[in-house]
Motif scaffolding. Structure first.
Motif, short mmCIF file in Angstrom:
data_model
loop_
_atom_site.label_atom_id
_atom_site.label_comp_id
_atom_site.label_asym_id
_atom_site.label_seq_id
_atom_site.Cartn_x
_atom_site.Cartn_y
_atom_site.Cartn_z
N MET A 1 0.84 -1.17 0.00
CA MET A 1 0.00 0.00 0.00
C MET A 1 0.89 1.24 0.00
O MET A 1 1.88 1.30 0.72
N THR A 2 0.58 2.20 -0.81
CA THR A 2 1.36 3.43 -0.86
C THR A 2 0.57 4.57 -0.24
O THR A 2 -0.66 4.55 -0.20
N HIS A 3 1.31 5.56 0.24
CA HIS A 3 0.71 6.73 0.86
C HIS A 3 1.27 7.97 0.17
O HIS A 3 2.48 8.18 0.18
N PRO A 4 0.42 8.78 -0.42
CA PRO A 4 0.91 9.99 -1.07
C PRO A 4 1.47 10.97 -0.05
O PRO A 4 0.95 11.09 1.06
N VAL A 5 2.53 11.65 -0.44
CA VAL A 5 3.18 12.64 0.42
C VAL A 5 3.45 13.88 -0.42
O VAL A 5 3.81 13.78 -1.59
N SER A 6 3.30 15.03 0.19
CA SER A 6 3.59 16.28 -0.49
C SER A 6 4.84 16.89 0.14
O SER A 6 5.00 16.87 1.36
N VAL A 7 5.73 17.40 -0.69
CA VAL A 7 6.96 17.99 -0.18
C VAL A 7 7.34 19.19 -1.03
O VAL A 7 7.12 19.20 -2.24
N ARG A 8 7.89 20.21 -0.38
CA ARG A 8 8.41 21.37 -1.12
C ARG A 8 9.93 21.23 -1.15
O ARG A 8 10.57 21.07 -0.12
N LEU A 9 10.49 21.33 -2.35
CA LEU A 9 11.92 21.17 -2.52
C LEU A 9 12.59 22.52 -2.74
O LEU A 9 12.09 23.35 -3.50
N ASP A 10 13.73 22.72 -2.10
CA ASP A 10 14.52 23.90 -2.41
C ASP A 10 15.35 23.59 -3.66
O ASP A 10 15.27 22.49 -4.21
N ASP A 11 16.14 24.55 -4.10
CA ASP A 11 16.90 24.36 -5.34
C ASP A 11 17.87 23.18 -5.25
O ASP A 11 18.01 22.41 -6.20
N GLU A 12 18.52 23.04 -4.10
CA GLU A 12 19.49 21.95 -3.93
C GLU A 12 18.81 20.58 -4.01
O GLU A 12 19.28 19.68 -4.71
N ALA A 13 17.69 20.44 -3.31
CA ALA A 13 16.97 19.17 -3.31
C ALA A 13 16.38 18.88 -4.69
O ALA A 13 16.39 17.74 -5.16
N GLU A 14 15.90 19.91 -5.36
CA GLU A 14 15.35 19.72 -6.70
C GLU A 14 16.43 19.28 -7.67
O GLU A 14 16.22 18.38 -8.49
N GLY A 15 17.61 19.87 -7.54
CA GLY A 15 18.73 19.46 -8.40
C GLY A 15 19.12 18.01 -8.14
O GLY A 15 19.39 17.25 -9.08
N ALA A 16 19.14 17.62 -6.87
CA ALA A 16 19.46 16.24 -6.53
C ALA A 16 18.42 15.28 -7.09
O ALA A 16 18.76 14.22 -7.61
N LEU A 17 17.16 15.67 -6.99
CA LEU A 17 16.09 14.83 -7.54
C LEU A 17 16.25 14.67 -9.05
O LEU A 17 16.13 13.56 -9.58
N HIS A 18 16.57 15.74 -9.73
CA HIS A 18 16.76 15.66 -11.19
C HIS A 18 17.95 14.78 -11.54
O HIS A 18 17.90 14.03 -12.53
#
Length: 76
Positions: A1-18
């Motif tokens: 079972m999955t649970h949706p989560v909402s998160v706000r990313l700063d520039d550093e985290a967004e770059g890491a995600l990319h």
């Protein structure tokens, strides 16, 4: 079972995600793996720190380390 989560990313985290996504992972899979890996690293660090504290408190272990160091010095 999955649970949706909402998160706000700063520039550093967004770059890491990319960067993770550039390896072919979906956004969700990249985030799941990153969370699991971060938790595993934290657990490992906490476990290691607890082991170090236990060894530092072990008087017999300290005495043995000193005895070995003295022996090594004499053999030198």
């Amino acid at each position: 079972m999955t649970h949706p989560v909402s998160v706000r990313l700063d520039d550093e985290a967004e770059g890491a995600l990319h960067r993770l996504m550039s390896t072919g992972l979906s956004q969700s899979e990249a985030i799941r793996r990153a969370v699991i890996e971060a938790a595993d690293r934290r657990y490992a660090m906490d476990s290691l720190a607890a082991e170090v504290r236990a060894l530092e408190a072990d008087e017999m272990d300290k005495a043995e380390m000193l005895a070995v160091a003295e022996l090594m010095e004499r053999l030198r």
